[in-house]
Motif scaffolding. Sequence first.
Motif, PDB file in Angstrom:
ATOM      1  N   TRP A  23       0.839  -1.204   0.000  1.00 47.19           N
ATOM      2  CA  TRP A  23       0.000   0.000   0.000  1.00 47.19           C
ATOM      3  C   TRP A  23       0.880   1.262   0.000  1.00 47.19           C
TER       4      TRP A  23
ATOM      5  N   SER B 194       2.823   1.661  -3.453  1.00 46.92           N
ATOM      6  CA  SER B 194       2.003   1.935  -4.638  1.00 46.92           C
ATOM      7  C   SER B 194       1.026   3.085  -4.429  1.00 46.92           C
ATOM      8  N   GLY B 195       0.701   3.341  -3.182  1.00 46.25           N
ATOM      9  CA  GLY B 195      -0.313   4.337  -2.887  1.00 46.25           C
ATOM     10  C   GLY B 195      -1.716   3.859  -3.177  1.00 46.25           C
ATOM     11  N   ASP B 196      -1.869   2.563  -3.477  1.00 48.06           N
ATOM     12  CA  ASP B 196      -3.170   1.997  -3.847  1.00 48.06           C
ATOM     13  C   ASP B 196      -3.658   1.079  -2.731  1.00 48.06           C
ATOM     14  N   PRO B 197      -4.757   1.418  -2.036  1.00 44.61           N
ATOM     15  CA  PRO B 197      -5.253   0.546  -0.956  1.00 44.61           C
ATOM     16  C   PRO B 197      -5.737  -0.811  -1.444  1.00 44.61           C
ATOM     17  N   VAL B 198      -6.040  -0.901  -2.740  1.00 45.42           N
ATOM     18  CA  VAL B 198      -6.480  -2.206  -3.277  1.00 45.42           C
ATOM     19  C   VAL B 198      -5.359  -3.232  -3.145  1.00 45.42           C
ATOM     20  N   ARG B 199      -4.099  -2.767  -3.235  1.00 47.94           N
ATOM     21  CA  ARG B 199      -2.969  -3.695  -3.058  1.00 47.94           C
ATOM     22  C   ARG B 199      -2.982  -4.299  -1.647  1.00 47.94           C
TER      23      ARG B 199
ATOM     24  N   GLY C 265       1.213  -6.049  -7.838  1.00 47.96           N
ATOM     25  CA  GLY C 265       0.106  -5.717  -8.725  1.00 47.96           C
ATOM     26  C   GLY C 265      -0.230  -6.780  -9.743  1.00 47.96           C
TER      27      GLY C 265
ATOM     28  N   PRO D  63      -4.675  -9.191  -8.666  1.00 44.87           N
ATOM     29  CA  PRO D  63      -5.738  -8.370  -8.084  1.00 44.87           C
ATOM     30  C   PRO D  63      -6.530  -9.195  -7.078  1.00 44.87           C
TER      31      PRO D  63
END
Length: 634
Positions: free
Chosen positions: A268, A271-276, A599, A602
């Motif tokens: 997280w 990547s800055g992406d909470p989905v990760r 990544g 998913p």
Amino acid sequence: MQFADRMNPVMNKNADPPKLLTEGRIQIAIAALAIVSIVMHLVLRFGYDSGGDVQNWPLYVAILLGGVPLVWGLLGNLFRGEFGSDLLAGMSIVTAAVLGEYLAGTLVVLMLSGGEALEAYAVQSASSVLDALSKRMPSRAHRKVDSEIEDIPLDQITIGDEIVLFPHEVCPIDGEVVEGHTVMDESYLTGEPYLMSKTPGTAVLSGAINGESAITIRAEKLAIDSRYAQIMKVMEVSSQTRPRIRRLGDQLGAFYTPVALIVAAGAWFASGDPVRFLAVLVVATPCPLLIAIPVAIIGSISLAAKRAIVIRDPAILERMDGCRTVIFDKTGTLTYGKPELTGQFVASQHDQNDLLSLVASVERYSKHPLAEAIVMAAKKSELPMKVASEIRERPGLGLVATVGAREVRITNRKTLLDETQGDAPELPPTTAGLECVVMVDGAYAATYQFRDQPRSDGASFIGHLGPQHNINRVMLLSGDRESEVRYLADKVGVTDILADQSPEQKLEIVRQETKRADTIFVGDGINDAPALMAATVGIAFGQNSDVTTEAADAVILDSSLAKVDELLHISRRMRRIALQSAVGGMAISIIAMFFAAAGYLPPVAGAITQEFIDVVAVVNALRVAIRPKSLTDF
């Protein structure tokens, strides 16, 4: 009021069995809800064209009513600083709900609640031992007052009261026989497999089982101070101080959970992406721990049951292979629990076979185990049985009968020496073991000696424990005389013995040994129950006592050392396969976590990957239920 409450009014203050029982029932109810919800979901999904989101409604109910309480409880663990696989499972439930993976979330609910229900059952078993003890003891006694008999509660018995004990009843108090003669089974306390003759002047112990004759006993202690009550108190203390066993899944989870959280948080952050973060947690769902290990345990329990071994506490399967000390009770474990005639010292004027035939003709009317040993010896030698008459057992004088024109009397050494004023020149020297003295027509005829023979495989079993099972210390712990214990120890190859030990002393010895190293205790009597509970693993032989089987972690129904070895191998095999499934599944999951963090996986693909890992881990764990070619190696 139950006997257990009368004997120890404070026994329930710390154990709180109702709370344990309630928690266990709640976990069982959640597990049942999860199962029903999964079945209904599958029926709606594949059996009916329900359309919309109807197929997920049962899963919503399971996660809401089952998952929420579990997650709430795990939050408490988090605040206390307890990190284990169950904490990650709680996070997985929340993550699955957020991602819409409701079936996966419900499966985690099922595994988590099932594991906690298993733990609650294991902890609750301690209180069931006390229940078994209290049920065994009578709640009332027959007090004799001026030729009248009245039934009274045990707590109304006072010292000096005369208590009548009817045939086959359990003695309620410690005292002395004042009228009648009988034989009593005291094996629950002494560990001896023999019935003990009781005549006026002899002592009786609470908890002993009366034979076929009524006797009158003078109470010498209050019921609350009796020997049986003392054993109950020892049991209660043992159950409260027994250490909790840290489960294999918790040990692995303590490592796995922080790794998963670090990888997820790192993904997280990078990547800055909470989905990760969500993707990593889905892949990290610890089903190899929550499913594969219980599957391996259940499979091992099933395999053991097929081998006449009942596993009462599944946790021992995880700990048994790590035990380094084995402690044996003597009678019925390393011996067969049945005395045999081993020595016949016959006076010069008698023929050995003729005399044995004569004595067996009398002893076949007795229920005493020594009598059975004499009869079996006569049958083995194919000696004829003669007609006996005027059979009687005079108090303190032994069994007397007339066979033909001869009077046969079976008594003991002390009685003979008292009657002859110590003049019995043909009497052999005193040795270890049991004996009886035979007199014919008032003159000394023979001394018969008996022993409870060692098991034929005892020496080979003891000898293989070190090389094959890494056992560093083998002890023989018994309430019998040292000469008897030493005789057996020499036969089976045990050098570390402790004899003349009471149940309280046994308990303390086992506690001290367990502090030094994990222990296995093997016993078969009620007197062994406290020690069975105090050991890391308690193994009971047979089903002679509800109390013993309740106190034990495992029960060997066939009462053989080969079955103990099979249990050792089942435990080692379970641990090996469970570790293969859990560690292997975790290793693959960690690899998948890094793919998810990068990544490449998913959340949906990660969930599918995790399901594949789960299937592989569970299929491998199922191997444990398949019996190998051999489960013994001695």
